[in-house]
Design an enzyme around this catalytic site. Structure first.
Site, short mmCIF file in Angstrom:
data_model
loop_
_atom_site.label_atom_id
_atom_site.label_comp_id
_atom_site.label_asym_id
_atom_site.label_seq_id
_atom_site.Cartn_x
_atom_site.Cartn_y
_atom_site.Cartn_z
N GLU A 112 1.65 -3.65 -4.50
CA GLU A 112 0.58 -2.96 -4.90
C GLU A 112 0.53 -2.12 -3.67
OE1 GLU A 112 -3.37 -1.66 -7.23
OE2 GLU A 112 -3.49 -3.85 -5.76
N LYS A 167 -1.56 1.24 -13.74
CA LYS A 167 -2.48 0.55 -13.92
C LYS A 167 -3.46 1.29 -14.68
CE LYS A 167 -5.23 -2.23 -10.06
NZ LYS A 167 -6.43 -2.58 -9.51
N CYS A 169 -2.49 -5.98 -9.85
CA CYS A 169 -3.69 -7.00 -8.73
C CYS A 169 -4.48 -7.39 -9.27
CB CYS A 169 -4.16 -5.62 -7.79
SG CYS A 169 -5.11 -6.51 -6.61
#
Length: 532
Positions: A288, A348, A399
């Site tokens: 990321e 995301k 993440c």
């Protein structure tokens, strides 16, 4: 466990008193109250010791058992503040990585999250009056963890009991009911230990039953069926480029330095393959934020990425923050082809509040100058992260969202295998966050029978086998790369198939028990008043 109802707490002499539904006020000695406080604090600290980086996983059921003992036999109001104390002692060191943002944010987070434990403790004080209360207590713990992962502002599912069990006897339960069932098993084990200490029937056999059950809970995890190899694998290149700064300014002040670090490390991987030092990868994964410049809008960034991907010669998953209009952005996992360039992507879904977007923006920006560091506000994606890359469809997870059951499960159900976790832990380097996140990846691997590859900007990058074992990992704050051979699994676990059903069943069980206990206590109170 005894089949008889729990005996009512016996009064003790003192100036301390508490009251609640189901009976008159009772007095409790200062010595007993002091013992409760010590047990709650010890339980919270023991629970912290179970989490990475220490990983003393047996401390989790022991800590929960102490917390249960600290509130057993007291009234809901007192149980609530004792539960709050236990939670604060547990969460303060467990989420100490938040201090990077600021001590005030750390304290506010702990103060807020501890209220969930207080509410759970108040309800637990009711179910302790019922038969087989360790079961109902476990259900209430599930309800508390579910609520924590839902509210406020998107929830905070970190520090769940399951995430202390990345590699333990409890871990196999993840394949049956996911992280919630692991948390339940840990909580049930701890509650049974508390039951064995607090309830002492005359017969030795009866005393041994709860201890035997407490031992049986983790041991039975060994009987959970495991999946075999399916005879297919791919080589995955993993790149960790490192960043120049630390803390809130981890990306540094020099433009494009993060982009160049990762591009150079990708080229170093390509050279190692040409030199025969590493096998040729089928795909490559970058972290990321592996580019700190939008490659859609900046020709320079686009060219640097394309050159490095052409050098390695295989589809590469790039982590980028890209502009959406003039005011917004998206945290994107972007498939970059060595010939055609940028293609399919995943945005995301679970965004980090105050990191990727600012809740209550006008108020927060007026009160905290640091909130302005967020910059453009991120927009959440709506589709799962199944991305076709070369010979496989990877499951992209970004993440923070590895902590969310539904996001990971949705990606696996969409066909993602192996799972790829792109993460940027640069602001939290050398804290307990990277190791906690790796523990989540270990649990997810077992939960879904999928290999998990993690690529981090500063570490910990790793490869976790479908059995939950870390086969390779990097050190933190170094540039590194490797090519790992990863099995491709397609068989779905029971947890993947049934989804949140076990969690809901356990939560409803706990809530129903608390409701019944409250109703029974109110009826008893009414009878006593009528008799009087």
């Amino acid at each position: 466990m005894s089949a008889e109802p729990e005996p009512e707490p016996q009064p003790a002499t003192s100036s301390e008193s508490s009251s609640g539904p189901g009976g008159p006020a009772r007095k409790e000695s200062r010595r007993v109250l002091g013992a409760r406080i010590v047990a709650a604090a010890a339980g919270g600290f023991a629970l912290f010791l179970a989490f990475p980086p220490l990983d003393w996983w047996l401390c989790a059921p022991l800590g929960i058992g102490l917390i249960a003992a600290s509130i057993h036999g007291t009234r809901p109001r007192r149980a609530a503040w004792i539960g709050y104390l236990a939670a604060a002692v547990f969460l303060l060191p467990t989420v100490a990585w938040v201090r990077t943002i600021g001590d005030d944010v750390w304290i506010m987070l702990v103060a807020t999250e501890s209220f969930f434990y207080a509410a759970m403790a108040a309800l637990a004080a009711l179910v302790f009056r019922l038969r087989a209360w360790p079961l109902w207590f476990g259900g209430l713990w599930m309800l508390m963890e579910w609520a924590r992962g839902l509210v406020p502002i998107g929830g905070f599912p970190w520090a769940r009991a399951a995430f202390s069990q990345g590699e333990s006897l409890f871990t196999p339960y993840a394949a049956l009911g996911g992280a919630p069932l692991v948390s339940f098993a840990v909580t049930l084990c701890g509650a049974l230990l508390a039951y064995a200490v607090l309830n002492r029937p005359a017969r030795a056999v009866a005393r041994a039953v709860p201890v035997g059950l407490a031992v049986a809970v983790p041991v039975l995890g060994l009987a959970v069926p495991r999946f075999g190899d399916e005879g297919r694998s791919i080589n995955v290149g993993v790149v960790q480029g490192n960043v120049p700064g630390r803390g809130m300014y981890a990306l540094g002040d020099e433009p494009a330095v993060v982009l160049r670090n990762h591009a150079n490390e990708t080229k170093r991987l390509a050279q190692a393959v040409r030199d025969g030092k590493l096998p040729k990868p089928d795909i490559v994964v970058l972290p990321e934020n592996s580019t700190d410049i939008d490659p859609y809008r900046d020709p320079y960034a686009r060219q640097i990425i394309h050159d490095s991907v052409q050098d390695v010669g295989v589809p590469t998953l790039v982590g980028a923050v890209v502009a959406i209009g003039d005011e917004n952005r998206a945290t994107r996992s972007l498939v970059w082809d060595p010939v055609t360039g940028p293609g399919a992507y995943y945005d995301k879904q679970h965004l980090v509040p105050f990191g990727e977007y600012t809740p209550f923006k006008e108020i927060v920006l007026a009160l905290w100058e640091r909130a302005g560091l967020v910059g453009r506000q991120s927009i959440a994606g709506t589709e799962p992260g199944d991305l076709k890359m070369g010979p496989v469809t990877v499951g992209a997870v970004n993440c923070y969202e590895v902590a969310y059951d539904d996001t990971v499960r949705g990606t696996v159900r969409a066909g993602g295998t192996p799972l790829v976790v792109q993460t940027n832990n640069a602001s939290y380097a050398l804290s307990n966050l990277p190791s906690q996140q790796l523990a989540m990846s270990k649990l997810r691997a077992v939960e879904h029978n999928r290999a998990v590859v993690t690529a981090a900007t500063t570490g910990i990058s790793a490869y976790v086998t479908p059995e939950g074992k870390v086969s390779w990992q990097t050190r933190e704050l170094v540039a590194d790369m490797n090519v790992v051979k990863v099995p491709v699994r397609t068989q779905e676990t029971i947890a993947t198939k049934v989804g949140a059903l076990p969690e809901w069943a356990l939560m409803v069980m706990g809530a129903a028990a608390a409701g019944f206990a409250a109703w029974r206590g109110r009826r008893r109170g009414d009878r006593m008043r009528n008799d009087g």
